[in-house]
Design a protein around this motif. Structure first.
Motif, PDB file in Angstrom:
ATOM      1  N   ALA A  10       0.529  -1.447  -0.153  1.00  0.00           N
ATOM      2  CA  ALA A  10      -0.698  -0.068   0.569  1.00  0.00           C
ATOM      3  C   ALA A  10       0.880   1.076  -0.491  1.00  0.00           C
ATOM      4  CB  ALA A  10      -0.609   0.305   1.670  1.00  0.00           C
ATOM      5  N   PRO A  11       0.193   2.311   0.029  1.00  0.00           N
ATOM      6  CA  PRO A  11       0.735   3.535  -0.646  1.00  0.00           C
ATOM      7  C   PRO A  11       1.428   3.804   0.772  1.00  0.00           C
ATOM      8  CG  PRO A  11      -0.622   3.517  -2.022  1.00  0.00           C
ATOM      9  CD  PRO A  11      -1.244   2.843  -1.438  1.00  0.00           C
ATOM     10  N   GLY A  14      -0.294   5.980   3.677  1.00  0.00           N
ATOM     11  CA  GLY A  14      -1.161   5.694   4.124  1.00  0.00           C
ATOM     12  C   GLY A  14      -2.374   6.725   4.599  1.00  0.00           C
ATOM     13  N   ALA A  15      -2.859   6.719   2.893  1.00  0.00           N
ATOM     14  CA  ALA A  15      -4.120   8.066   3.247  1.00  0.00           C
ATOM     15  C   ALA A  15      -5.261   7.159   4.171  1.00  0.00           C
ATOM     16  CB  ALA A  15      -4.372   8.041   2.208  1.00  0.00           C
ATOM     17  N   TRP A  16      -6.406   8.020   4.531  1.00  0.00           N
ATOM     18  CA  TRP A  16      -7.267   7.129   4.711  1.00  0.00           C
ATOM     19  C   TRP A  16      -7.895   5.690   3.450  1.00  0.00           C
ATOM     20  CZ3 TRP A  16      -8.941   6.267   9.518  1.00  0.00           C
ATOM     21  CH2 TRP A  16     -10.084   5.332   9.695  1.00  0.00           C
ATOM     22  N   GLU A  17      -8.083   6.535   3.063  1.00  0.00           N
ATOM     23  CA  GLU A  17      -8.889   5.862   1.645  1.00  0.00           C
ATOM     24  C   GLU A  17      -8.064   4.370   1.323  1.00  0.00           C
ATOM     25  OE1 GLU A  17      -8.499   8.858   1.431  1.00  0.00           O
ATOM     26  OE2 GLU A  17     -10.307   9.520   1.631  1.00  0.00           O
ATOM     27  N   GLU A  18      -6.750   4.258   1.302  1.00  0.00           N
ATOM     28  CA  GLU A  18      -6.379   3.780   1.091  1.00  0.00           C
ATOM     29  C   GLU A  18      -5.886   2.650   1.896  1.00  0.00           C
ATOM     30  OE1 GLU A  18      -4.437   2.408  -1.672  1.00  0.00           O
ATOM     31  OE2 GLU A  18      -4.563   4.423  -2.830  1.00  0.00           O
ATOM     32  N   THR A  22      -7.794  -1.661   2.031  1.00  0.00           N
ATOM     33  CA  THR A  22      -6.874  -2.636   2.637  1.00  0.00           C
ATOM     34  C   THR A  22      -7.837  -3.375   3.759  1.00  0.00           C
ATOM     35  OG1 THR A  22      -4.159  -1.282   2.610  1.00  0.00           O
ATOM     36  CG2 THR A  22      -4.684  -3.565   3.755  1.00  0.00           C
ATOM     37  N   ALA A  23      -8.453  -2.715   4.550  1.00  0.00           N
ATOM     38  CA  ALA A  23      -9.488  -3.272   5.236  1.00  0.00           C
ATOM     39  C   ALA A  23     -10.310  -4.392   4.338  1.00  0.00           C
ATOM     40  CB  ALA A  23      -9.858  -2.093   5.913  1.00  0.00           C
ATOM     41  N   LEU A  24     -10.771  -3.544   3.530  1.00  0.00           N
ATOM     42  CA  LEU A  24     -12.081  -4.624   2.609  1.00  0.00           C
ATOM     43  C   LEU A  24     -11.368  -5.395   1.872  1.00  0.00           C
ATOM     44  CD1 LEU A  24     -13.926  -1.256   1.654  1.00  0.00           C
ATOM     45  CD2 LEU A  24     -14.635  -3.010   3.417  1.00  0.00           C
ATOM     46  N   LEU A  25      -9.939  -5.325   1.261  1.00  0.00           N
ATOM     47  CA  LEU A  25      -9.763  -6.561   0.520  1.00  0.00           C
ATOM     48  C   LEU A  25      -8.864  -7.027   1.683  1.00  0.00           C
ATOM     49  CD1 LEU A  25      -7.548  -4.831  -1.906  1.00  0.00           C
ATOM     50  CD2 LEU A  25      -9.711  -5.842  -2.336  1.00  0.00           C
ATOM     51  N   GLY A  26      -8.655  -7.109   2.479  1.00  0.00           N
ATOM     52  CA  GLY A  26      -8.027  -8.033   3.300  1.00  0.00           C
ATOM     53  C   GLY A  26      -6.537  -7.260   3.823  1.00  0.00           C
ATOM     54  N   THR A  27      -5.832  -8.113   4.252  1.00  0.00           N
ATOM     55  CA  THR A  27      -4.301  -7.734   4.699  1.00  0.00           C
ATOM     56  C   THR A  27      -3.701  -9.029   4.011  1.00  0.00           C
ATOM     57  OG1 THR A  27      -4.329  -8.779   6.836  1.00  0.00           O
ATOM     58  CG2 THR A  27      -4.497  -6.277   6.757  1.00  0.00           C
ATOM     59  N   ASP A  28      -4.042 -10.062   4.296  1.00  0.00           N
ATOM     60  CA  ASP A  28      -3.191 -11.151   3.019  1.00  0.00           C
ATOM     61  C   ASP A  28      -3.393 -10.754   1.340  1.00  0.00           C
ATOM     62  OD1 ASP A  28      -6.504 -11.388   2.390  1.00  0.00           O
ATOM     63  OD2 ASP A  28      -6.179 -13.553   2.691  1.00  0.00           O
ATOM     64  N   ARG A  29      -4.053  -9.614   0.736  1.00  0.00           N
ATOM     65  CA  ARG A  29      -4.169  -9.042  -0.808  1.00  0.00           C
ATOM     66  C   ARG A  29      -3.465  -7.924  -1.065  1.00  0.00           C
ATOM     67  NH1 ARG A  29      -9.129 -10.457  -3.740  1.00  0.00           N
ATOM     68  NH2 ARG A  29      -7.912  -9.954  -4.812  1.00  0.00           N
ATOM     69  N   ARG A  30      -3.456  -7.404   0.548  1.00  0.00           N
ATOM     70  CA  ARG A  30      -2.719  -5.686   0.485  1.00  0.00           C
ATOM     71  C   ARG A  30      -1.795  -5.368   1.490  1.00  0.00           C
ATOM     72  NH1 ARG A  30      -4.996  -1.917  -3.355  1.00  0.00           N
ATOM     73  NH2 ARG A  30      -3.705   0.424  -2.816  1.00  0.00           N
ATOM     74  N   ARG A  31      -1.314  -5.082   1.036  1.00  0.00           N
ATOM     75  CA  ARG A  31      -0.121  -5.168   2.608  1.00  0.00           C
ATOM     76  C   ARG A  31      -0.357  -3.547   2.919  1.00  0.00           C
ATOM     77  NH1 ARG A  31       5.458  -6.367   0.743  1.00  0.00           N
ATOM     78  NH2 ARG A  31       4.576  -8.504   0.633  1.00  0.00           N
ATOM     79  N   PRO A  32      -0.869  -3.954   3.817  1.00  0.00           N
ATOM     80  CA  PRO A  32      -0.416  -2.495   4.973  1.00  0.00           C
ATOM     81  C   PRO A  32       0.955  -1.949   5.197  1.00  0.00           C
ATOM     82  CG  PRO A  32      -0.702  -3.936   7.096  1.00  0.00           C
ATOM     83  CD  PRO A  32      -1.075  -4.256   4.961  1.00  0.00           C
ATOM     84  N   PRO A  33       0.829  -0.549   5.337  1.00  0.00           N
ATOM     85  CA  PRO A  33       2.113   0.371   5.373  1.00  0.00           C
ATOM     86  C   PRO A  33       3.002   0.202   6.623  1.00  0.00           C
ATOM     87  CG  PRO A  33       0.295   1.943   5.467  1.00  0.00           C
ATOM     88  CD  PRO A  33      -0.219   0.911   5.191  1.00  0.00           C
ATOM     89  N   GLY A  34       4.517  -1.057   6.225  1.00  0.00           N
ATOM     90  CA  GLY A  34       4.864  -1.323   7.884  1.00  0.00           C
ATOM     91  C   GLY A  34       4.409  -1.965   8.150  1.00  0.00           C
ATOM     92  N   GLY A  35       4.409  -3.545   7.875  1.00  0.00           N
ATOM     93  CA  GLY A  35       3.599  -4.410   8.142  1.00  0.00           C
ATOM     94  C   GLY A  35       3.506  -5.618   7.645  1.00  0.00           C
ATOM     95  N   ALA A  36       3.648  -6.969   7.545  1.00  0.00           N
ATOM     96  CA  ALA A  36       3.439  -8.223   6.411  1.00  0.00           C
ATOM     97  C   ALA A  36       3.235  -9.893   6.838  1.00  0.00           C
ATOM     98  CB  ALA A  36       4.564  -8.065   5.874  1.00  0.00           C
ATOM     99  N   GLY A  37       3.234 -10.407   7.024  1.00  0.00           N
ATOM    100  CA  GLY A  37       2.538 -12.060   7.591  1.00  0.00           C
ATOM    101  C   GLY A  37       1.018 -11.543   8.124  1.00  0.00           C
ATOM    102  N   LEU A  44      -1.584  -2.624  10.497  1.00  0.00           N
ATOM    103  CA  LEU A  44      -3.361  -1.392   9.430  1.00  0.00           C
ATOM    104  C   LEU A  44      -3.952  -1.021  10.750  1.00  0.00           C
ATOM    105  CD1 LEU A  44      -5.123  -1.751   6.946  1.00  0.00           C
ATOM    106  CD2 LEU A  44      -6.372  -2.908   8.170  1.00  0.00           C
ATOM    107  N   LEU A  45      -4.404  -1.381  11.615  1.00  0.00           N
ATOM    108  CA  LEU A  45      -4.700  -0.668  13.313  1.00  0.00           C
ATOM    109  C   LEU A  45      -3.745   0.591  13.535  1.00  0.00           C
ATOM    110  CD1 LEU A  45      -6.736  -3.891  14.955  1.00  0.00           C
ATOM    111  CD2 LEU A  45      -7.339  -2.283  13.195  1.00  0.00           C
ATOM    112  N   ASP A  46      -2.692  -0.226  13.557  1.00  0.00           N
ATOM    113  CA  ASP A  46      -1.771   0.896  13.781  1.00  0.00           C
ATOM    114  C   ASP A  46      -1.918   2.452  12.940  1.00  0.00           C
ATOM    115  OD1 ASP A  46      -1.098  -0.019  16.225  1.00  0.00           O
ATOM    116  OD2 ASP A  46       0.991  -1.370  15.534  1.00  0.00           O
ATOM    117  N   ALA A  47      -1.734   1.975  11.642  1.00  0.00           N
ATOM    118  CA  ALA A  47      -1.663   2.980  10.928  1.00  0.00           C
ATOM    119  C   ALA A  47      -3.327   3.860  10.712  1.00  0.00           C
ATOM    120  CB  ALA A  47      -1.968   2.478   9.312  1.00  0.00           C
ATOM    121  N   ALA A  48      -4.423   3.091  10.518  1.00  0.00           N
ATOM    122  CA  ALA A  48      -5.942   3.589  11.135  1.00  0.00           C
ATOM    123  C   ALA A  48      -5.579   4.973  12.784  1.00  0.00           C
ATOM    124  CB  ALA A  48      -6.555   2.620  11.366  1.00  0.00           C
TER     125      ALA A  48
END
Length: 542
Positions: A10-11, A14-18, A22-37, A44-48
């Motif tokens: 993900a960009p 970390g814009a709110w829309e992104e 990511t939350a709608l697609l799931g973190t297994d399909r779209r990686r949030p900034p700063g985290g994987a696996g 994702l929750l930290d970025a939100a």
């Protein structure tokens, strides 16, 4: 066989829309900034959470910069606690969405906010800092609130407005909003701000100087007049309305030769408001040649000979040569000459008669409407109460007003030249004679709270309309005015009107319930206004 796409980064912004995507697609399909696996959901929750704080902050995210200067101190006393709570309720209210003209019995809190602000400013209170964003948002949506809001919000509101583009209107609306105005003794800073400042700063500076030193403001404007743009000259010239005096005449006479027609027209209007000006004298000579009394008829009669041309000298003095669509040239020119002529000249011109006697004279050849309408405009411009009374006539006169007031708007303007007590007395008499159907515009120029006679006239007329089975929604505007303008002490007199009246065959269906609701809302609002006054002045008796 269905292939699943690999997670993508993900960009970093970390814009709110992104984050929502990511939350709608799931973190297994779209990686949030700063985290994987397995750490991705936590990231994702930290970025939100971080974005939530940014969205709630008063300052939009931006590259790191120096910290702003602390907000200035506000030396005024804080609001009493009850008044602060009331302000929060008023600011949180939103207009109802009910249709059919029925608003129920609940007061319209947003309509009480201007009155609350006026009372708070009269007491000299300062708002709590946490109320400032809501105050600025309210003023952003309603321009009529801005002067009172900015006076109440004080210097801290301007400090906030410099940090949020949504509130930049405060910098334009408040004198010196974008820069602290120099004192009258700081001539160097005044000159620098006038020559180098933004347009809004220059307008604020000129307005402030005009209020405290009209001559200094005029000299400042004269120094750069020739180099100003036409639209700026027009705005600056308009500031001379404050403290307009005979000393302004030489400057305004020069402005009559301006290359901008709008500037020339404004200069002529200002000069005509000075009855002793040379322009007013020139206009009086021209108008006097057009109007006279004919004594050869059975009854002395005013005769009119309108101008046959608009010459260059008339144009220089502000007469606009081309009339609006549907208006004859000669009547258009005549009206402008009469508008700008001192009213005091007509007594000598028309046989020593006073204004009432002049207005009562018959006018030949259907010129009465043009003549009296022009005298109405002149009375308003020159603030001449004697002529205003003559043109208004008795409030109970046949028809809807005096002989010169050709419209409700003009009658309202004529009333504005009278003092508050006389104005209220005239409108009360008008309502008693003609009812409320034409009174709404006239009530709007009366001082608040309404005087006891005016308040009784309004309530009695509403009661008569109710008993007559009148169509109730046609009085909703007057009822709304009464809620804001009737003296709260009148609430006890209205208790008997809150019951649902008996409906007859002539009554509009559902009218009784509407009238009961309207009077209940009126009483509730009056008692609320009384409580608001006590909250702002705890010393008042309960």
């Amino acid at each position: 066989m269905i292939r699943t796409s690999a997670p993508v980064e993900a960009p970093a912004a970390g814009a709110w829309e992104e984050l929502v995507t990511t939350a709608l697609l799931g973190t297994d399909r779209r990686r949030p900034p700063g985290g994987a696996g397995r750490e991705a959901p936590v990231a994702l929750l930290d970025a939100a959470a971080l974005q939530t704080v940014r969205r709630r902050a008063g300052l939009r995210p931006a590259p790191a910069a120096g910290r702003p200067e602390p907000a200035p101190a506000d030396p005024r006393p804080p609001l009493p606690a009850a008044a602060a709570r009331r302000l929060a309720l008023l600011l949180a209210d939103r207009p109802g969405t009910g249709g059919g003209g029925r608003r129920g019995t609940a007061p319209d809190l947003m309509e009480l906010l201007p009155q609350w602000l006026a009372a708070a400013n009269a007491h000299g209170y300062a708002p709590a800092p946490q109320a400032l964003p809501a105050l600025l948002d309210a003023a952003r949506g309603r321009t009529d609130l801005r002067p009172a809001v900015l006076a109440f919000a004080g210097p801290r509101a301007l400090w906030l407005a410099r940090l949020n583009p949504d509130w930049r209107f405060a910098l334009r609306a408040a004198p010196g909003g974008s820069a602290s105005l120099p004192g009258p003794e700081d001539t160097d800073r005044i000159r620098r701000l006038w020559e180098e400042g933004l347009f809004a700063e220059r307008v604020a500076l000129l307005a402030a100087m005009r209020a405290r030193s009209p001559a200094a403001a005029r000299e400042l404007l004269a120094g750069t007049w020739a180099a100003e743009r036409a639209e700026d000259r027009l705005m600056f010239l308009d500031s001379l309305r404050t403290g307009l005096a005979p000393e302004d005449e030489p400057f305004l006479e020069q402005a009559l030769a301006d290359r901008s027609r709008n500037v020339r027209a404004t200069a002529a209007e200002l000069l005509s408001a000075l009855p002793g000006s040379a322009l007013a004298a020139r206009m009086a000579v021209r108008a006097g040649a057009c109007v006279a009394v004919d004594h050869t008829r059975g009854t002395p009669t005013i005769v009119v000979e309108a101008p046959h041309e608009c010459d260059a000298s008339m144009e220089r003095d502000g007469v606009v040569p081309r009339p609006p669509t549907g208006r004859g040239e000669r009547s258009w020119w005549l009206g402008q000459l009469l508008d700008a002529s001192p009213l005091d000249t007509w007594s000598g011109r028309l046989g020593g008669r006073d204004p009432r006697e002049i207005v009562a004279l018959p006018v030949a050849d259907d010129w009465q409407g043009d003549l009296h309408a022009a005298w109405c405009r002149a009375a308003v411009r020159q603030r001449d109460a004697r002529w205003a009374r003559a043109l208004l006539g008795p409030p109970a006169s046949p028809g809807a007003g005096g002989p010169g007031a050709v419209s409700l708007a003009e009658r309202a303007k004529l009333l504005g030249t009278l003092d508050a007590g006389e104005r209220a007395e005239w409108v009360a008499g008008f309502i008693a004679a003609h009812g409320l159907s034409e009174a709404f515009q006239l009530l709007g120029v009366c001082a608040v709270p309404w005087s006891a006679p005016l308040g009784r006239a309004v309530v009695d007329a509403l009661n008569i309309a109710r008993d007559a089975g009148s169509y109730p929604w046609s009085f909703s505007g007057v009822m709304g005015l009464a809620e804001r303008c009737l003296d709260p002490a009148e609430a006890s007199r209205l208790d008997a009107l809150m019951a649902v009246p008996d409906e007859t065959e002539d009554t509009s269906p559902g009218a009784g319930g509407y009238w009961a609701e309207a009077f209940q809302r009126l009483v509730t609002t009056l008692r609320l206004r009384s409580a608001m006054a006590r909250e702002l002045d705890p010393a008042q008796p309960g």
